[in-house]
Design an enzyme around this catalytic site. Sequence first.
Site, PDB file in Angstrom:
ATOM      1  N   HIS A   1       0.836  -1.190   0.000  1.00  0.00           N
ATOM      2  CA  HIS A   1       0.000   0.000   0.000  1.00  0.00           C
ATOM      3  C   HIS A   1       0.872   1.242   0.000  1.00  0.00           C
ATOM      4  O   HIS A   1       1.918   1.288   0.658  1.00  0.00           O
ATOM      5  CB  HIS A   1      -0.871   0.041   1.260  1.00  0.00           C
TER       6      HIS A   1
ATOM      7  N   CYS B   1       0.324   2.771  -5.003  1.00  0.00           N
ATOM      8  CA  CYS B   1      -0.164   4.127  -5.241  1.00  0.00           C
ATOM      9  C   CYS B   1       0.575   5.084  -4.317  1.00  0.00           C
ATOM     10  O   CYS B   1       0.745   4.799  -3.132  1.00  0.00           O
ATOM     11  CB  CYS B   1      -1.654   4.253  -4.953  1.00  0.00           C
TER      12      CYS B   1
END
Length: 285
Positions: A88, A150
């Site tokens: 993440h 991301c």
Amino acid sequence: MKQLALCVGINRFENLPMSSWLNGCVNDAEDLSALLGSAFGFADSSITLLTDQAATRDAVYGTLVEALDRANTPGEHLERILFTMSSHGTQVADTDNEEPDGVDEAFATCDLRQVGTQWDLESLIVDDELHTLFSRLPEGVLLDVIFDTCHSGSGLRAMDQLLLPDDRRPRFVPPPTPLGRDGTAVAGANTRILRDLVRTSSAVAKPVSLAACQADQEAIDANFDGRYNGAFTHFLLEELRSGAGASRADVVKRVNKKLRARKFEQIAQLEAPDPGKTTAWGTAF
């Protein structure tokens, strides 16, 4: 070539609910690690693989520090460092007023935890830390970086996530509280690009960096024929396994063509000096 690699993949996070866990990050790290040995001449002893509970903040950052220390040690003759990160991404409020967008991008490690309204800075790796570390790269040592995560949340509107198929999930976790999210939701936020994440002064060697998406897009964790990978990593592996010896720029073009064909909206990014773009991946310049 004397070289070191660190491959990190995190699906499970100690302090996040299972609904926020990922599926393909460990496969990314294991697949890239295997490819380095089979096709790019890395000895098993030169590859550090950190996955899930082993991929703490201290373990990941400490391994990178050790690699840069070795690169700067006379007599080591280290020629190449490779760092891959599948996890993440998140954001934290910029506390030193260095970022034009008011936020720092960060990678979540498996021990990601909350302090107050924000993520604990001691449980993730912030872009400023990578900048400082990568600035120690001496001339003559190649640093290849692959990020399948991301770095920005601007593409993660609620509707975007509702429209994703069940077997696709964005690799971004927002700040843990509404107040924390307010702290990163500043005017002009989320406009950073890859060169900002790994920026270095002109006086030192430049990293060659591949990222899964633009700063305002989602890096997707997806199912390919019953097995999960990051979409970017899946197609990057296909290209690197082909043995075609294409330039880095051509590899990224081919990866993006495959992403479009499979209806992924993310656009992979390459940041490198011009000679690095025209030589094959893993090749010094």
